[in-house]
Motif scaffolding. Structure first.
Motif, PDB file in Angstrom:
ATOM      1  N   TRP A   1     -16.684  25.123 -19.948  1.00 14.97           N
ATOM      2  CA  TRP A   1     -17.496  24.381 -18.990  1.00 14.97           C
ATOM      3  C   TRP A   1     -17.334  22.873 -19.147  1.00 14.97           C
ATOM      4  O   TRP A   1     -17.615  22.130 -18.236  1.00 14.97           O
ATOM      5  CB  TRP A   1     -18.967  24.762 -19.164  1.00 14.97           C
ATOM      6  CG  TRP A   1     -19.474  24.567 -20.549  1.00 14.97           C
ATOM      7  CD1 TRP A   1     -20.016  23.447 -21.094  1.00 14.97           C
ATOM      8  CD2 TRP A   1     -19.470  25.548 -21.585  1.00 14.97           C
ATOM      9  NE1 TRP A   1     -20.357  23.655 -22.393  1.00 14.97           N
ATOM     10  CE2 TRP A   1     -20.039  24.939 -22.736  1.00 14.97           C
ATOM     11  CE3 TRP A   1     -19.057  26.877 -21.668  1.00 14.97           C
ATOM     12  CZ2 TRP A   1     -20.204  25.619 -23.920  1.00 14.97           C
ATOM     13  CZ3 TRP A   1     -19.229  27.544 -22.863  1.00 14.97           C
ATOM     14  CH2 TRP A   1     -19.785  26.917 -23.967  1.00 14.97           C
ATOM     15  N   GLU A   2     -16.877  22.396 -20.312  1.00 15.55           N
ATOM     16  CA  GLU A   2     -16.674  20.966 -20.463  1.00 15.55           C
ATOM     17  C   GLU A   2     -15.397  20.513 -19.757  1.00 15.55           C
ATOM     18  O   GLU A   2     -15.216  19.329 -19.492  1.00 15.55           O
ATOM     19  CB  GLU A   2     -16.616  20.581 -21.938  1.00 15.55           C
ATOM     20  CG  GLU A   2     -17.961  20.736 -22.624  1.00 15.55           C
ATOM     21  CD  GLU A   2     -17.956  20.157 -24.015  1.00 15.55           C
ATOM     22  OE1 GLU A   2     -16.883  19.707 -24.447  1.00 15.55           O
ATOM     23  OE2 GLU A   2     -19.004  20.145 -24.661  1.00 15.55           O
TER      24      GLU A   2
ATOM     25  N   ARG B   1     -14.701  25.391 -25.129  1.00 13.31           N
ATOM     26  CA  ARG B   1     -15.826  25.280 -24.209  1.00 13.31           C
ATOM     27  C   ARG B   1     -15.290  25.007 -22.805  1.00 13.31           C
ATOM     28  O   ARG B   1     -15.021  23.868 -22.444  1.00 13.31           O
ATOM     29  CB  ARG B   1     -16.769  24.167 -24.665  1.00 13.31           C
ATOM     30  CG  ARG B   1     -17.573  24.575 -25.887  1.00 13.31           C
ATOM     31  CD  ARG B   1     -18.309  23.382 -26.447  1.00 13.31           C
ATOM     32  NE  ARG B   1     -17.401  22.548 -27.228  1.00 13.31           N
ATOM     33  CZ  ARG B   1     -17.791  21.470 -27.872  1.00 13.31           C
ATOM     34  NH1 ARG B   1     -19.032  21.095 -27.839  1.00 13.31           N
ATOM     35  NH2 ARG B   1     -16.920  20.762 -28.570  1.00 13.31           N
TER      36      ARG B   1
ATOM     37  N   LEU C   1     -23.745  25.502 -25.817  1.00 17.88           N
ATOM     38  CA  LEU C   1     -23.489  24.414 -24.881  1.00 17.88           C
ATOM     39  C   LEU C   1     -23.624  23.047 -25.538  1.00 17.88           C
ATOM     40  O   LEU C   1     -22.839  22.148 -25.286  1.00 17.88           O
ATOM     41  CB  LEU C   1     -24.450  24.521 -23.694  1.00 17.88           C
ATOM     42  CG  LEU C   1     -24.341  23.456 -22.605  1.00 17.88           C
ATOM     43  CD1 LEU C   1     -22.953  23.463 -21.989  1.00 17.88           C
ATOM     44  CD2 LEU C   1     -25.393  23.681 -21.541  1.00 17.88           C
TER      45      LEU C   1
ATOM     46  N   GLY D   1     -22.830  32.686 -22.760  1.00 23.93           N
ATOM     47  CA  GLY D   1     -23.027  31.436 -22.053  1.00 23.93           C
ATOM     48  C   GLY D   1     -24.344  30.820 -22.479  1.00 23.93           C
ATOM     49  O   GLY D   1     -24.774  31.016 -23.602  1.00 23.93           O
ATOM     50  N   GLU D   2     -24.990  30.110 -21.590  1.00 22.83           N
ATOM     51  CA  GLU D   2     -26.297  29.528 -21.890  1.00 22.83           C
ATOM     52  C   GLU D   2     -27.282  30.044 -20.854  1.00 22.83           C
ATOM     53  O   GLU D   2     -27.409  29.501 -19.765  1.00 22.83           O
ATOM     54  CB  GLU D   2     -26.226  27.995 -21.858  1.00 22.83           C
ATOM     55  CG  GLU D   2     -27.441  27.331 -22.437  1.00 22.83           C
ATOM     56  CD  GLU D   2     -27.688  27.745 -23.876  1.00 22.83           C
ATOM     57  OE1 GLU D   2     -28.769  28.297 -24.136  1.00 22.83           O
ATOM     58  OE2 GLU D   2     -26.806  27.529 -24.721  1.00 22.83           O
TER      59      GLU D   2
ATOM     60  N   ASP E   1     -27.426  30.776 -15.698  1.00 23.85           N
ATOM     61  CA  ASP E   1     -26.430  30.426 -16.700  1.00 23.85           C
ATOM     62  C   ASP E   1     -26.074  28.953 -16.516  1.00 23.85           C
ATOM     63  O   ASP E   1     -25.444  28.575 -15.527  1.00 23.85           O
ATOM     64  CB  ASP E   1     -25.186  31.300 -16.563  1.00 23.85           C
ATOM     65  CG  ASP E   1     -24.173  31.047 -17.675  1.00 23.85           C
ATOM     66  OD1 ASP E   1     -24.464  30.217 -18.561  1.00 23.85           O
ATOM     67  OD2 ASP E   1     -23.106  31.682 -17.663  1.00 23.85           O
TER      68      ASP E   1
ATOM     69  N   CYS F   1     -28.643  19.047 -19.195  1.00 15.79           N
ATOM     70  CA  CYS F   1     -28.615  19.638 -17.855  1.00 15.79           C
ATOM     71  C   CYS F   1     -30.037  19.656 -17.299  1.00 15.79           C
ATOM     72  O   CYS F   1     -31.004  19.718 -18.054  1.00 15.79           O
ATOM     73  CB  CYS F   1     -28.091  21.082 -17.871  1.00 15.79           C
ATOM     74  SG  CYS F   1     -26.440  21.279 -18.558  1.00 15.79           S
TER      75      CYS F   1
ATOM     76  N   THR G   1     -23.938  27.208 -17.966  1.00 15.02           N
ATOM     77  CA  THR G   1     -22.516  26.898 -18.109  1.00 15.02           C
ATOM     78  C   THR G   1     -21.748  27.117 -16.811  1.00 15.02           C
ATOM     79  O   THR G   1     -20.532  26.959 -16.783  1.00 15.02           O
ATOM     80  CB  THR G   1     -21.882  27.758 -19.222  1.00 15.02           C
ATOM     81  OG1 THR G   1     -21.944  29.143 -18.831  1.00 15.02           O
ATOM     82  CG2 THR G   1     -22.623  27.570 -20.531  1.00 15.02           C
ATOM     83  N   LYS G   2     -22.439  27.505 -15.751  1.00 14.51           N
ATOM     84  CA  LYS G   2     -21.794  27.729 -14.453  1.00 14.51           C
ATOM     85  C   LYS G   2     -22.361  26.741 -13.443  1.00 14.51           C
ATOM     86  O   LYS G   2     -23.382  27.015 -12.798  1.00 14.51           O
ATOM     87  CB  LYS G   2     -22.037  29.163 -13.978  1.00 14.51           C
ATOM     88  CG  LYS G   2     -21.306  30.207 -14.802  1.00 14.51           C
ATOM     89  CD  LYS G   2     -21.504  31.578 -14.219  1.00 14.51           C
ATOM     90  CE  LYS G   2     -20.687  32.614 -14.983  1.00 14.51           C
ATOM     91  NZ  LYS G   2     -20.859  33.971 -14.425  1.00 14.51           N
TER      92      LYS G   2
END
Length: 492
Positions: free
Chosen positions: A96-97, A94, A370, A426-427, A442, A402, A444-445
């Protein structure tokens, strides 16, 4: 037992009877020892608790984890993806983490869009429970260690492109347009597990059912409501539609004949309605009288009622039908436990914010890349889009992951998950906007959340909906135009 002695080649004596006995004893010892049981029982207990409490609790949690694995395998097999896909998504790194939130001194146009927000248990977000438990306190401690993001992003921000729009969300154009409706389209949905069946309700009280095959056409136009259609839902076999309206009625329609087969009269405006995903004989509806009512689909009689703090404006079921997620007119989101056999309701948790704006969207999904589990999407009329992870083991406890701040809305504009692509790319979230565009985000960005937008409407976009195959996206606007967009084919 007789012991037979054999002289070996090196002159040593070997007793066969003794070796057999020793092996039997070792097997018995291995069978009698349970490492998990011993480790549980040897864990020291506190002076105030029962000496056997810690060990028994550890055993129960161990069994619960095993049952969770079995249930996830079943869910993903039913979802058509298979357990292998679930395992791959879990083990996928992952990225984005690993990202860190940019400095507050960075320029707002580049990397300062997402700012660190306090934990979900801070003064801005208050999570309450109607039944306290040790498990809930443990979840609170875990949630305080998670990263939570918020964003201040306008709908008009330019999407982030690397040599053009991402291939996963490129569209080849419009599949068809329906413009026979002369009033605002307030709700829009595809049929369950269907790629061609589309229905939408309007503020003039009509429901229109369409077929989106090679030659798109209007199948039925259902008339009966005297005011705005606020919500509707397909039955699991797509043979019936249950609709709610501001005229204080709930109507049940049979699609094959295009007629209303039942009218349920209420005492206040009906805002949202859902069929139970497992037992379609239950209808759950939220109204302006601050209550959720469970009806019997066959008879129309009221089974159960549950009161809330505000008008119930949006709702959705989890995939098991045991939890209803509701949003009210004050921006609060509730988790409600429901018995699938008798329809009884009981409030479990609620999540409050400082934003006192009506909730326009409540969407549940059984898995997210996510959150690595079930998630819930909510959207309020003032433009706050929230993404929660759901703890089904604790009766639907919500943890904010989020939040995205969009431009405030005048109209009741809704958002939606992008279900399949979110498992691969992504999400993704898709939402309408007051500026007549359809935006893709998205989550994740953190730096560049908006990844694409569709331009074709001339008026505020009220609703968006994906079909089952996610190759068609439908959007509707304030003046009754419905556009069905066709996504480009991808190899992924």
């Amino acid at each position: 037992m007789e012991v037979e002695t054999i002289i070996g080649l090196n002159g040593s004596e070997v007793k066969i009877g003794d070796s057999v006995n020793e092996k039997d004893e070792e097997k018995k010892k291995k069978q009698s020892k349970d490492p998990e049981f011993l480790s549980c029982m040897m864990q020291p207990a506190t002076a105030e608790s029962d000496p056997q409490y810690v060990g028994i609790r550890r055993i129960l949690l161990h069994r619960k984890a095993e049952s969770g694995v079995i249930s996830r395998r079943y869910d993903w097999r039913c979802n058509g993806k298979g357990y292998v896909a679930y395992r791959n998504f879990i083990s996928r790194p992952r990225k984005w983490e690993n990202l860190r939130t940019p400095s507050l001194l960075s320029s707002p146009g580049n990397s300062g869009r997402w700012l660190p927000s306090p934990s979900p248990l801070s003064h801005q977000f208050e999570a309450e429970s109607f039944s306290s438990s040790r498990d809930l306190r443990s979840v609170n401690q875990a949630s305080s260690r998670r990263a939570s993001f918020s964003s201040s992003l306008s709908d008009g921000d330019h999407p982030y492109r690397r040599g053009g729009v991402e291939h996963a969300y490129s569209f080849v154009g419009m599949h068809c347009i329906f413009d026979q409706c002369k009033s605002s389209v307030t709700v829009l949905k595809f049929g369950h597990m269907s790629s061609d069946l589309l229905a939408y309700g309007a503020s003039d009280g009509t429901l229109t059912v369409c077929n989106l095959s090679e030659e798109p056409s209007v199948l039925k136009q259902l008339t009966g409501h005297s005011k705005d259609v606020t919500d509707f839902d397909f039955s699991s076999n797509n043979q019936y539609i249950a609709s709610s309206s501001l005229d204080k009625t709930i109507r049940v329609w049979e699609l094959s004949r295009g007629v209303c087969i039942r009218v349920i009269y209420g005492v206040s405006a009906q805002f949202c309605i859902r069929f139970h995903p497992v037992n379609n004989n239950f209808l759950s509806a939220g109204n302006a009288n601050k209550e959720v009512t469970v009806f019997n689909f066959s008879t129309g009689r009221v089974i159960k009622k549950l009161m809330f703090d505000g008008e119930v404006t949006a709702m959705d079921h989890d995939h098991t039908g045991q939890i209803i997620f509701c949003g009210d007119g004050q921006g609060t989101v509730y988790s409600v436990s429901m018995d699938s056999h008798n329809g009884s309701l009981s409030r479990s948790h609620r999540h409050r914010t400082n934003h006192k704006s009506p909730v326009t969207t409540v969407k549940y999904r059984s898995f997210s890349l996510l959150a690595s589990g079930p998630v819930l999407l909510t959207c309020t009329q003032d433009g706050n889009l929230c993404f929660f992870s759901v703890a089904l083991q604790i009766k639907g406890y919500l943890t904010l992951r989020c939040s995205l701040k969009l431009a405030p809305r005048i109209h009741r504009i809704q958002a939606s998950f992008c279900p399949l692509l979110s498992l691969e790319k992504g999400e993704y979230i898709v939402a309408g906007s007051e500026d007549s565009n359809v935006y893709f985000y998205d989550l994740t960005k953190p730096k560049h959340t908006c990844v694409n937008k569709l331009q074709g409407h001339r008026f505020p976009v009220m609703c968006v909906a994906w079909n089952h195959g996610e190759n068609l996206l439908a959007s509707s606007d304030f003046y009754g135009v419905v556009i069905v967009w066709k996504r480009a084919k991808t190899s992924s």
